[in-house]
Write a protein that holds these residues in place. Structure first.
Motif, short mmCIF file in Angstrom:
data_model
loop_
_atom_site.label_atom_id
_atom_site.label_comp_id
_atom_site.label_asym_id
_atom_site.label_seq_id
_atom_site.Cartn_x
_atom_site.Cartn_y
_atom_site.Cartn_z
N HIS A 482 0.95 -1.33 -0.03
CA HIS A 482 -0.08 0.03 -0.03
C HIS A 482 0.91 1.29 0.10
O HIS A 482 0.49 2.31 -0.71
CB HIS A 482 -0.96 0.06 1.35
CG HIS A 482 -2.27 -0.67 1.16
ND1 HIS A 482 -3.43 -0.31 0.31
CD2 HIS A 482 -2.48 -2.03 1.27
CE1 HIS A 482 -4.29 -1.13 0.80
NE2 HIS A 482 -3.71 -2.10 0.77
N LEU A 483 2.10 1.27 0.76
CA LEU A 483 2.72 2.40 1.01
C LEU A 483 4.12 2.49 0.44
O LEU A 483 4.59 3.77 0.26
CB LEU A 483 2.70 2.86 2.34
CG LEU A 483 1.63 3.06 3.33
CD1 LEU A 483 1.67 3.28 4.95
CD2 LEU A 483 0.63 4.08 2.87
N GLY A 484 4.69 1.40 0.00
CA GLY A 484 6.04 1.51 -0.71
C GLY A 484 7.17 1.06 0.26
O GLY A 484 6.80 0.51 1.48
N ASP A 485 8.22 1.14 -0.11
CA ASP A 485 9.61 0.58 0.57
C ASP A 485 9.51 1.66 2.07
O ASP A 485 9.32 2.78 1.86
CB ASP A 485 10.64 0.82 -0.10
CG ASP A 485 10.74 -0.10 -1.39
OD1 ASP A 485 9.79 -1.12 -1.33
OD2 ASP A 485 11.27 0.00 -2.56
N ALA A 486 10.47 1.03 2.78
CA ALA A 486 10.59 1.80 4.04
C ALA A 486 11.53 3.10 3.79
O ALA A 486 12.36 3.02 2.75
CB ALA A 486 11.44 0.88 5.07
N GLN A 487 11.24 4.09 4.39
CA GLN A 487 11.71 5.43 4.11
C GLN A 487 12.61 5.89 5.35
O GLN A 487 12.76 7.24 5.36
CB GLN A 487 10.68 6.20 3.52
CG GLN A 487 11.35 7.44 2.77
CD GLN A 487 9.87 8.34 2.28
OE1 GLN A 487 8.87 8.05 2.76
NE2 GLN A 487 10.29 9.39 1.37
N ASP A 488 12.72 5.24 6.28
CA ASP A 488 13.45 5.92 7.46
C ASP A 488 14.88 6.20 7.40
O ASP A 488 15.48 7.11 8.02
CB ASP A 488 13.77 4.61 8.68
CG ASP A 488 14.19 3.36 8.09
OD1 ASP A 488 14.18 3.09 7.05
OD2 ASP A 488 14.62 2.70 8.95
N HIS A 489 15.55 6.12 6.08
CA HIS A 489 16.87 6.70 6.05
C HIS A 489 16.56 8.36 5.65
O HIS A 489 17.43 9.10 5.44
CB HIS A 489 17.48 6.04 4.60
CG HIS A 489 16.70 6.01 3.49
ND1 HIS A 489 15.78 5.03 3.23
CD2 HIS A 489 16.69 6.84 2.38
CE1 HIS A 489 15.23 5.32 2.19
NE2 HIS A 489 15.66 6.62 1.35
N GLU A 490 15.33 8.80 5.53
CA GLU A 490 15.00 9.79 5.19
C GLU A 490 14.07 10.64 6.25
O GLU A 490 13.50 11.63 6.01
CB GLU A 490 14.04 10.28 3.75
CG GLU A 490 14.79 9.85 2.51
CD GLU A 490 13.96 9.91 1.34
OE1 GLU A 490 13.27 11.04 1.34
OE2 GLU A 490 14.02 9.16 0.39
#
Length: 516
Positions: A482-490
């Motif tokens: 639903h939301l895509g790949d993890a983005q915690d690097h941003e």
């Protein structure tokens, strides 16, 4: 430029039922600097009514703006509505510049700009200075490449500029209070009210928080200046209630105490409500009398759960013993406690929820707010939830008050029954009802009774919505689908500028991995 700032009718249940609206502080923070730059700025607040999509679109178009700015209130659940209104406005005002800002678009700028060709730019991170520069560039017809903290299209390609610097001096940009009619906004049972902010950011590392990385570092306003502003709003505009938007205003004991003492010195009778950590309440046991004298009537304590293993999972950094002590201390000083309790963790069972109910009752907090765990793609917790099934695909219901994640051992209907039972038992236990019947402090008695009236309406509305309106279905898709790949690097949306810092990175395209 003629600029219209839009506050959309938010879908969150709590916003709809109380029939009381608070002004959108984030949009007022943007409006003040734009007015000071000479722009003609107006606010259209769709929360009143609430306005239908068509009525809100008509109200914006009637003002014939050169630019229309949409702001999120920190929740991704607003995005579908903003998209609909923005598309409708752009269809009728094709020459107007459409801009989004807030937490959600800060991280979903690639997807938004790719899917919504009518959006001209995204403001990423704090918006006061960035919005000023962006409007100036639009007005002068200048290229947008030199403006940090935005995303836009260049020759058909979606690009993002380097992060904007953190605003260190929060008093450098004034709030545009003149954009609202104070008589229309109320809270706490019909009392004239506004939202205020002492600080931004949080020094703690809870891995689920969607706000921590957005604000990056903890900063605070000048304590005396904020106290004067509160006193001015009370004396000149009759504002009685000030709702603090901070995640953790008391993180710095020294400036927080200075604010309390400065407000006491102003000698105004106001009601303050806010959120903080139980740790800070226990730390400040010796100055809680100042909290009370300044006007605090309630604190929301983000306890999230009563299970030590769950607290460790989400890196809350708290302890159940501290939570209990904070509630006791607040009551001792005549300040109400509201605790948040989050359900829907993957391996929770009936036994876990029963234990949680017993612990919440034993805490003896004045008010309970039960929420559902909701992942944000830019947080570390997202990686723990990315493979979980989604049971609520409607993004407008990703508002913490609806279950969105499937669980291993419990269907949605059973979790819902547990949450409603926990809320009802916690609020209807004998001790709580006795306080509702009588409290020696008339202001606190008013607050307790108002909350019961509001809570009753919300509780019934949520039950009826679950039975007749909400749709839960397992479509086989996960959170990542639903939301895509993890983005915690941003996660960190802003950039801390230090003396001797290296040059800022170049702008990035939508296909590149950014450093945030």
């Amino acid at each position: 430029m003629r600029i219209v700032i839009v506050n959309i009718p938010h879908p969150a249940i709590g916003s709809r039922i109380p029939k009381e609206q608070l002004p959108p502080l984030g949009l007022l923070c943007i409006g003040g600097p734009l007015i000071d730059d000479g722009h003609d700025v107006q606010l259209v607040d769709g929360e009143f009514g609430p306005m239908t999509i068509d009525a809100l679109t008509d109200a914006v178009v009637a003002r014939a703006p050169d630019a229309v700015l949409f702001g999120h209130s920190g929740s991704s659940s607003a995005q579908p509505i903003i998209s609909r209104v923005a598309a409708a406005v752009a269809g009728r005002l094709p020459s107007a510049k459409i801009v989004y800002g807030g937490v959600h678009p800060t991280y979903f700028w690639r997807e938004i700009l790719a899917a919504e060709p009518h959006v001209h730019a995204i403001v990423r991170g704090e918006g006061e200075e960035t919005a000023r520069r962006l409007m100036r560039a639009f007005e002068r017809g200048e290229a947008l490449d030199a403006i940090p903290g935005i995303a836009f299209r260049r020759d058909g390609e979606v690009v993002g500029t380097p992060p904007a610097p953190v605003i260190i001096d929060l008093d450098a940009y004034r709030i545009g209070w003149e954009l609202i009619d104070h008589r229309r906004y109320s809270y706490w049972g019909g009392k004239r009210a506004v939202v205020i902010q002492f600080s931004r950011g949080c020094p703690h590392l809870c891995n689920y928080c969607g706000q921590r990385g957005f604000w990056t570092r903890w900063r605070h306003r000048d304590p005396v200046r904020l106290a004067r502003e509160i006193a001015h709003l009370h004396r000149e505009h009759g504002v009685e209630v000030f709702n603090f938007a901070d995640e953790n205003p008391s993180a710095g004991r020294k400036p927080w105490r200075a604010f309390l003492e400065a407000l006491i010195a102003e000698d105004v009778s106001v009601t303050l409500v806010g959120s903080t950590r139980a740790d800070d309440i226990v730390r400040d046991a010796d100055i809680l009398h100042l909290y009370k004298r300044a006007g605090f009537e309630r604190f929301l304590l983000g306890m999230e759960n009563t299970d030590e293993a769950t607290l460790k999972l989400i890196r809350k950094g708290g302890a159940t013993t501290t939570d209990r002590e904070a509630i006791r201390l607040l009551r001792q000083h005549g300040i109400l406690s509201m605790v948040t309790w989050v359900a829907g963790f993957d391996d929770q069972t009936d036994v876990d929820l029963w234990r949680g109910l017993k612990q919440l009752v034993s805490y003896d907090a004045d008010q309970i707010q039960a929420l559902y765990v909701t992942p944000h793609r830019w947080t570390p917790f997202y990686r723990l939830a990315a493979d979980r099934p989604v049971v609520q695909a409607d993004k407008t219901k990703w508002d913490y008050k609806h279950q969105v994640l499937g669980m291993q051992r419990m269907p949605p209907w059973r979790l819902f029954l547990w949450v409603k039972l926990i809320e009802a038992v916690a609020q209807l236990r004998p001790r709580a009802l006795l306080r509702w019947v009588w409290h020696p402090d008339p202001k606190i008695r008013h607050a307790i009774r108002w909350y019961y009236r509001m809570g009753r309406r919300v509780w019934v509305h949520e039950v009826l919505s679950f039975l007749f309106r909400d749709r839960h279905a397992r479509d086989g898709l996960t959170v990542a689908d639903h939301l895509g790949d993890a983005q915690d690097h941003e996660e960190e949306a802003l950039r801390v500028v230090r003396r001797g810092s290296p040059a800022a990175p170049r702008a990035v395209t939508a296909g590149a991995r950014t450093a945030g």
